[in-house]
Design a protein around this motif. Sequence first.
Motif, PDB file in Angstrom:
ATOM      1  N   MET B   1       0.813  -1.220   0.073  1.00  6.76           N
ATOM      2  CA  MET B   1       0.019  -0.054   0.089  1.00  6.76           C
ATOM      3  C   MET B   1       0.891   1.394   0.033  1.00  6.76           C
ATOM      4  N   THR B   2       2.134   1.192   0.563  1.00  3.17           N
ATOM      5  CA  THR B   2       2.897   2.332   0.710  1.00  3.17           C
ATOM      6  C   THR B   2       3.522   3.001  -0.799  1.00  3.17           C
ATOM      7  N   THR B   3       3.267   4.058  -0.959  1.00  2.98           N
ATOM      8  CA  THR B   3       3.910   4.527  -2.250  1.00  2.98           C
ATOM      9  C   THR B   3       5.209   5.388  -2.049  1.00  2.98           C
ATOM     10  N   VAL B   4       5.942   5.373  -2.692  1.00  2.00           N
ATOM     11  CA  VAL B   4       7.278   6.017  -2.546  1.00  2.00           C
ATOM     12  C   VAL B   4       7.226   7.642  -2.945  1.00  2.00           C
ATOM     13  N   GLU B   5       7.274   8.367  -2.196  1.00  2.00           N
ATOM     14  CA  GLU B   5       6.965   9.903  -2.412  1.00  2.00           C
ATOM     15  C   GLU B   5       8.173  10.645  -2.485  1.00  2.00           C
ATOM     16  N   PRO B   6       8.804  11.233  -3.520  1.00  2.00           N
ATOM     17  CA  PRO B   6       9.713  12.013  -3.439  1.00  2.00           C
ATOM     18  C   PRO B   6       9.698  13.178  -2.084  1.00  2.00           C
ATOM     19  N   ALA B   9       8.109  16.290  -2.807  1.00  2.00           N
ATOM     20  CA  ALA B   9       6.454  16.281  -3.124  1.00  2.00           C
ATOM     21  C   ALA B   9       5.707  16.255  -1.768  1.00  2.00           C
ATOM     22  N   ARG B  10       6.365  15.551  -0.655  1.00  2.00           N
ATOM     23  CA  ARG B  10       5.746  15.174   0.575  1.00  2.00           C
ATOM     24  C   ARG B  10       5.601  16.751   1.275  1.00  2.00           C
ATOM     25  N   ARG B  11       6.573  17.335   1.366  1.00  2.00           N
ATOM     26  CA  ARG B  11       6.812  18.627   1.917  1.00  2.00           C
ATOM     27  C   ARG B  11       5.507  19.302   1.393  1.00  2.00           C
ATOM     28  N   ARG B  12       5.022  19.387   0.293  1.00  2.00           N
ATOM     29  CA  ARG B  12       3.928  20.108   0.057  1.00  2.00           C
ATOM     30  C   ARG B  12       2.765  20.089   0.577  1.00  2.00           C
ATOM     31  N   LEU B  47     -10.857  18.736   3.896  1.00  2.00           N
ATOM     32  CA  LEU B  47      -9.489  19.013   4.845  1.00  2.00           C
ATOM     33  C   LEU B  47      -8.902  20.196   4.530  1.00  2.00           C
ATOM     34  N   GLY B  48      -9.422  20.793   3.690  1.00  2.00           N
ATOM     35  CA  GLY B  48      -8.713  22.077   3.501  1.00  2.00           C
ATOM     36  C   GLY B  48      -7.453  22.008   2.686  1.00  2.00           C
ATOM     37  N   LEU B  49      -7.471  21.097   1.920  1.00  2.00           N
ATOM     38  CA  LEU B  49      -5.989  20.789   1.190  1.00  2.00           C
ATOM     39  C   LEU B  49      -6.407  20.834  -0.407  1.00  2.00           C
ATOM     40  N   THR B  50      -5.399  21.092  -0.979  1.00  2.00           N
ATOM     41  CA  THR B  50      -5.393  20.737  -2.418  1.00  2.00           C
ATOM     42  C   THR B  50      -5.646  19.376  -2.999  1.00  2.00           C
ATOM     43  N   TYR B  55      -3.131  13.731  -3.155  1.00  2.00           N
ATOM     44  CA  TYR B  55      -2.677  12.685  -3.899  1.00  2.00           C
ATOM     45  C   TYR B  55      -1.335  12.258  -3.268  1.00  2.00           C
ATOM     46  N   HIS B  56      -0.709  13.347  -2.582  1.00  2.00           N
ATOM     47  CA  HIS B  56       0.637  12.921  -2.046  1.00  2.00           C
ATOM     48  C   HIS B  56       0.435  11.750  -0.842  1.00  2.00           C
ATOM     49  N   HIS B  57      -0.760  11.805  -0.377  1.00  2.00           N
ATOM     50  CA  HIS B  57      -1.158  10.833   0.565  1.00  2.00           C
ATOM     51  C   HIS B  57      -1.648   9.588   0.002  1.00  2.00           C
ATOM     52  N   PHE B  58      -2.523   9.484  -0.856  1.00  2.00           N
ATOM     53  CA  PHE B  58      -2.856   8.287  -1.308  1.00  2.00           C
ATOM     54  C   PHE B  58      -2.952   8.503  -2.986  1.00  2.00           C
TER      55      PHE B  58
END
Lengths: 202, 202
Positions: B1-6, B9-12, B47-50, B55-58
């Motif tokens: 399930m875990t995706t590798v995020e740069p 990107a995660r910081r955004r 959530l007040g997110l873009t 898509y950085h989470h899922f």
Amino acid sequence: MTTVEPPAARRRGRPGYDRDEVLAAAVTLFNEQGYDATSVSDLAARLGLTKSAMYHHFASKEQLLERALGEALDGLEGVLAQPGAQQGSASERLHFVLRAAVEVLLDRLPYVTLLLRVRGNSDIERAALARRRSFDHQMASLVREAQASGSVRPDVDSAIVTRLIFGMLNSTIEWYRPSGPKDRDALTHDILTVAFDGIRPR
Amino acid sequence: MTTVEPPAARRRGRPGYDRDEVLAAAVTLFNEQGYDATSVSDLAARLGLTKSAMYHHFASKEQLLERALGEALDGLEGVLAQPGAQQGSASERLHFVLRAAVEVLLDRLPYVTLLLRVRGNSDIERAALARRRSFDHQMASLVREAQASGSVRPDVDSAIVTRLIFGMLNSTIEWYRPSGPKDRDALTHDILTVAFDGIRPR
């Protein structure tokens, strides 16, 4: 609920269907695909009727819903109006009412299924929910009375066990089918066994 | 399930939400308005997110559903994997498993609620239903074993009473709220009282 239809209009409906059959077909379709997602055109197509022939039986989709929910609620309220629900000890009345409520559920399975899925999205649905809540309150009162008289164990919360017993009973709509492998008498026996033995004092 | 995020990107993503929090918010929204009717945009707005932060989470709405159903199913399957479910008499194992299943239900209420509403509309939902059926079969086997050993009354159908007990247990999702007036310990006590006393020999 009965609308006056001119004989000429009534004759235009297909002979195979009366109001009750149209209602039964509507409830089946509501349960299959959801009330909101079902149109009068869908119902007409299922029955092989024209839309205008449908409207000879019912004025609107809302009227079908109201009548269908009434079938379930009239049945449940009818249980509480019977002599067995009003005479005798609290324990006798509780036994009578639970057994009769199981009969109503199984006799009117599609109608009760529809009732249990109502979420209050319209005046008709809210009125049905109010009648259902009133029934639930009367059941909880009866369980409380039976508990006060010593025929329900003292160490349970009467409101919780009322919800649990009806939750158990109502859950049968998820899997019980009259044509399925499980016998109606066995189901009735097992529901009443778990309910009564689950709450009586040891 | 875990995706590798740069890392860039995660910081955004907003610092306030981790994956579990996004999942919890998604499940709340799925339960409120239905999975099919909920878009990733709806979730982002809640959530007040873009959308791109979501898509950085899922990777997708489907991945959120799969992970959410997994929370419920991992919990239930985890019960059967514990020593208490595998050691001791059938009666002891049945008591252990039922108590632990109630705990999972109440600990993971929104996730189990979502699971119980799944109808098999996609591969993910069908896979979840298959896992649920497997759990149900193992429960029915345990009840049958307890009945064969004399610790469940002989005059009930083991498959029916298994369905009734889980129907009762699962029905609590319709009304129980952790912040509501009914205490969790009282609810747990009353479920287990009705279940165990409802099926044990007299």
